[in-house]
Structure formats: structure tokens, C-alpha cells
Design a protein around this motif. Structure first.
Motif, PDB file in Angstrom:
ATOM      1  N   ILE A  42     -67.057  55.939  -4.387  1.00 46.98           N
ATOM      2  CA  ILE A  42     -65.684  56.374  -4.118  1.00 46.98           C
ATOM      3  C   ILE A  42     -65.428  56.268  -2.623  1.00 46.98           C
ATOM      4  N   ASN A  43     -64.499  55.413  -2.272  1.00 49.11           N
ATOM      5  CA  ASN A  43     -64.217  55.201  -0.854  1.00 49.11           C
ATOM      6  C   ASN A  43     -62.913  55.842  -0.408  1.00 49.11           C
ATOM      7  N   ASP A  44     -62.058  56.188  -1.350  1.00 46.10           N
ATOM      8  CA  ASP A  44     -60.794  56.830  -1.012  1.00 46.10           C
ATOM      9  C   ASP A  44     -61.016  58.342  -1.072  1.00 46.10           C
ATOM     10  N   ILE A  45     -61.277  58.920   0.105  1.00 42.72           N
ATOM     11  CA  ILE A  45     -61.650  60.329   0.198  1.00 42.72           C
ATOM     12  C   ILE A  45     -60.676  61.058   1.115  1.00 42.72           C
ATOM     13  N   LEU A  46     -60.257  62.226   0.676  1.00 47.37           N
ATOM     14  CA  LEU A  46     -59.375  63.076   1.457  1.00 47.37           C
ATOM     15  C   LEU A  46     -60.061  64.424   1.644  1.00 47.37           C
ATOM     16  N   VAL A  47     -60.200  64.858   2.897  1.00 56.01           N
ATOM     17  CA  VAL A  47     -60.772  66.165   3.196  1.00 56.01           C
ATOM     18  C   VAL A  47     -59.632  67.114   3.527  1.00 56.01           C
ATOM     19  N   VAL A  48     -59.557  68.217   2.783  1.00 63.07           N
ATOM     20  CA  VAL A  48     -58.542  69.236   3.049  1.00 63.07           C
ATOM     21  C   VAL A  48     -59.144  70.245   4.022  1.00 63.07           C
ATOM     22  N   THR A  49     -58.531  70.342   5.214  1.00 64.43           N
ATOM     23  CA  THR A  49     -59.049  71.224   6.256  1.00 64.43           C
ATOM     24  C   THR A  49     -58.259  72.522   6.317  1.00 64.43           C
ATOM     25  N   GLY A  50     -58.800  73.461   7.063  1.00 65.57           N
ATOM     26  CA  GLY A  50     -58.152  74.760   7.200  1.00 65.57           C
ATOM     27  C   GLY A  50     -58.747  75.534   8.346  1.00 65.57           C
ATOM     28  N   GLY A  51     -59.670  76.444   8.022  1.00 63.28           N
ATOM     29  CA  GLY A  51     -60.217  77.377   8.994  1.00 63.28           C
ATOM     30  C   GLY A  51     -60.818  76.778  10.249  1.00 63.28           C
ATOM     31  N   ALA A  52     -61.557  75.727  10.151  1.00 64.10           N
ATOM     32  CA  ALA A  52     -62.190  75.090  11.311  1.00 64.10           C
ATOM     33  C   ALA A  52     -61.627  73.681  11.487  1.00 64.10           C
ATOM     34  N   ARG A  53     -60.329  73.572  11.378  1.00 60.16           N
ATOM     35  CA  ARG A  53     -59.671  72.262  11.351  1.00 60.16           C
ATOM     36  C   ARG A  53     -60.095  71.347  12.498  1.00 60.16           C
ATOM     37  N   GLN A  65     -59.806  60.271   5.462  1.00 60.01           N
ATOM     38  CA  GLN A  65     -58.497  60.876   5.723  1.00 60.01           C
ATOM     39  C   GLN A  65     -58.606  62.398   5.636  1.00 60.01           C
ATOM     40  N   THR A  66     -57.809  63.098   6.451  1.00 57.38           N
ATOM     41  CA  THR A  66     -57.756  64.554   6.362  1.00 57.38           C
ATOM     42  C   THR A  66     -56.313  65.004   6.190  1.00 57.38           C
ATOM     43  N   VAL A  67     -56.158  66.186   5.632  1.00 62.05           N
ATOM     44  CA  VAL A  67     -54.852  66.828   5.527  1.00 62.05           C
ATOM     45  C   VAL A  67     -55.095  68.325   5.728  1.00 62.05           C
ATOM     46  N   PHE A  68     -54.180  68.974   6.418  1.00 59.74           N
ATOM     47  CA  PHE A  68     -54.327  70.394   6.747  1.00 59.74           C
ATOM     48  C   PHE A  68     -53.613  71.263   5.716  1.00 59.74           C
ATOM     49  N   ASN A  69     -54.291  72.283   5.242  1.00 57.61           N
ATOM     50  CA  ASN A  69     -53.711  73.254   4.319  1.00 57.61           C
ATOM     51  C   ASN A  69     -53.152  74.416   5.134  1.00 57.61           C
ATOM     52  N   ASN A  70     -51.840  74.455   5.286  1.00 53.99           N
ATOM     53  CA  ASN A  70     -51.197  75.520   6.058  1.00 53.99           C
ATOM     54  C   ASN A  70     -51.448  76.907   5.473  1.00 53.99           C
ATOM     55  N   ASN A  71     -51.749  76.970   4.181  1.00 53.75           N
ATOM     56  CA  ASN A  71     -51.969  78.253   3.509  1.00 53.75           C
ATOM     57  C   ASN A  71     -53.444  78.579   3.325  1.00 53.75           C
ATOM     58  N   TYR A  72     -54.305  78.001   4.167  1.00 52.95           N
ATOM     59  CA  TYR A  72     -55.745  78.173   3.948  1.00 52.95           C
ATOM     60  C   TYR A  72     -56.196  79.638   4.009  1.00 52.95           C
ATOM     61  N   SER A  80     -55.514  74.403  -1.735  1.00 56.80           N
ATOM     62  CA  SER A  80     -56.140  73.205  -1.174  1.00 56.80           C
ATOM     63  C   SER A  80     -56.100  72.043  -2.156  1.00 56.80           C
ATOM     64  N   ILE A  81     -56.328  72.335  -3.437  1.00 57.91           N
ATOM     65  CA  ILE A  81     -56.217  71.292  -4.455  1.00 57.91           C
ATOM     66  C   ILE A  81     -54.796  70.749  -4.482  1.00 57.91           C
ATOM     67  N   GLN A  82     -53.816  71.638  -4.409  1.00 59.36           N
ATOM     68  CA  GLN A  82     -52.414  71.214  -4.448  1.00 59.36           C
ATOM     69  C   GLN A  82     -52.049  70.368  -3.233  1.00 59.36           C
ATOM     70  N   VAL A  83     -52.517  70.758  -2.058  1.00 60.58           N
ATOM     71  CA  VAL A  83     -52.260  69.966  -0.845  1.00 60.58           C
ATOM     72  C   VAL A  83     -52.871  68.575  -0.999  1.00 60.58           C
ATOM     73  N   GLY A  84     -54.091  68.520  -1.511  1.00 58.19           N
ATOM     74  CA  GLY A  84     -54.757  67.237  -1.698  1.00 58.19           C
ATOM     75  C   GLY A  84     -54.067  66.356  -2.720  1.00 58.19           C
ATOM     76  N   LEU A  85     -53.697  66.939  -3.852  1.00 52.59           N
ATOM     77  CA  LEU A  85     -53.009  66.163  -4.893  1.00 52.59           C
ATOM     78  C   LEU A  85     -51.663  65.645  -4.397  1.00 52.59           C
ATOM     79  N   ALA A  86     -50.923  66.468  -3.672  1.00 55.88           N
ATOM     80  CA  ALA A  86     -49.623  66.037  -3.151  1.00 55.88           C
ATOM     81  C   ALA A  86     -49.788  64.837  -2.217  1.00 55.88           C
TER      82      ALA A  86
END
Length: 192
Positions: A42-53, A65-72, A80-86
Motif C-alpha cells: 500500500i503506497n497511498d498512505i495518509l497519517v492523521v496528526t494531532g497532539g504532536a503534529r 501525506q498528512t492531515v491535521f485533526n482539529n478535534n484531536y 480521526s477516521i472521519q478526517v482521513g476518510l474525508a
């Protein structure tokens, strides 16, 4: 295409330090998880960050790729799952939901999960060790909107319970699908 969402937004309160950055073998906890997922194809990977962004983004650089979860702080795993899926809505037929603090997970387990999806066309594939559900688990695109529509206090466990008849369990012979790192004791017990 199968993508992977790695949940790495927690605050590591019980660990006392950012667990994604802790040493694991010749790498770190999070880098080990990323490498395992990549080794499984699997090469298409998204890391959902938060506390130690900042530290997490610096650690992994541009490798994934990364995406920040504002509600972490308040959103728990579901947010975090919802942020990643979106973020992945346009791209994949299924996504693998992975824990960033599960460096023990094995490449072969990830391959079993993905192959089970490709051959069975089940909408949810979950690894099981001795009748206990583990991670990572896979959810097909037709169920993403249901996950995206969930509101607290609902959890991913509620989602799996509601869709129990759609789950294809694969039995694995390793407890690594159950083990994550929450406390210093967990870390010392499982550290390679």
C-alpha cells in the motif's frame, strides 16, 4: 485501490511523551507502522496528526501525506477516521484503518486483510486473534458515508457492531493485531 489511514493524532497522555516518535528497532514507532504498510503493497498512505503534529510531520517529512485533526483533543478515534476518510473520498475503493501506535503489526497480516477484501469483496475485513477483533481493519467505500455521519458518543466499535453481518473475519496466528502501545509498561514489554 486500497489506501491506508494511520491514526496518529492522540496526545499520548498515558505514555507521558509522544509515542509516535519513540524508538522502535532502528526506527520510530510511527515510521515502523508506515514501513510495514508500504511493505504490504500500500503506497497511498495518509497519517492523521494531532497532539504532536509538528514533530510527527517533521519525522515523516514528505514520505506520506498528512492531515491535521482539529478535534484531536476531544474527538477520539472516530474524528480521526472521519478526517482521513474525508481526505480520501475521491481516491479509493477501500481504506485500511491503522493504529499509529501498533508497530508490532506484521506485513503478512496487512496482506491477508487486503487479499481478503480483493477476493471476497466484503465491505468490512477485520483480523481476529483467538476470537478477539484487532487492527488494522478495512472498510469499503460504500460504508464510508455511514462512518462520516456518525456523531459522538458513537465509536468505531458501534459502527462494527451495527455492521456485524458485513464483516469478513480473517483469523491470524499472531497477537500483534491486538497489541498497541498506551503506557510505558506496554512499550517496555513489547519493544523489539
Amino acid at each position: 485501490m486500497i489506501t491506508a489511514i494511520i491514526l496518529a493524532a492522540g496526545e499520548s497522555k498515558r505514555m507521558g511523551q509522544p509515542k509516535m516518535l519513540m524508538p522502535w528497532g532502528k526506527s520510530t514507532v510511527l515510521q515502523t507502522v508506515i514501513s510495514t504498510i508500504q511493505a504490504a503493497g500500500i503506497n497511498d498512505i495518509l497519517v492523521v496528526t494531532g497532539g504532536a503534529r509538528a514533530q510527527v510531520e517533521r519525522l515523516i517529512g514528505k514520505t506520506v501525506q498528512t492531515v491535521f485533526n482539529n478535534n484531536y483533543e476531544t474527538g477520539e478515534m472516530l474524528s480521526s477516521i472521519q478526517v482521513g476518510l474525508a481526505e480520501k473520498m475521491r481516491e479509493a475503493s477501500a481504506t485500511l484503518i491503522c493504529l499509529g501506535d501498533q508497530p508490532q503489526v506484521e506485513e503478512r497480516s496487512v496482506r491477508y486483510i487486503c487479499n481478503a477484501f480483493l477476493t471476497s469483496k466484503s465491505q468490512i475485513v477485520v483480523p481476529s486473534y483467538q476470537m478477539r477483533r484487532g487492527h488494522p481493519w478495512l472498510v469499503a467505500r460504500p460504508l464510508w458515508n455511514e462512518l462520516l455521519a456518525m456523531k459522538p458518543p458513537k465509536t468505531p466499535r458501534d459502527f462494527l457492531k451495527k455492521n456485524a453481518r458485513k464483516i469478513h473475519y480473517i483469523n491470524v496466528d499472531t497477537p500483534s493485531v491486538l497489541a498497541d502501545l498506551d503506557t510505558p509498561e506496554d512499550y517496555m514489554k513489547r519493544k523489539t
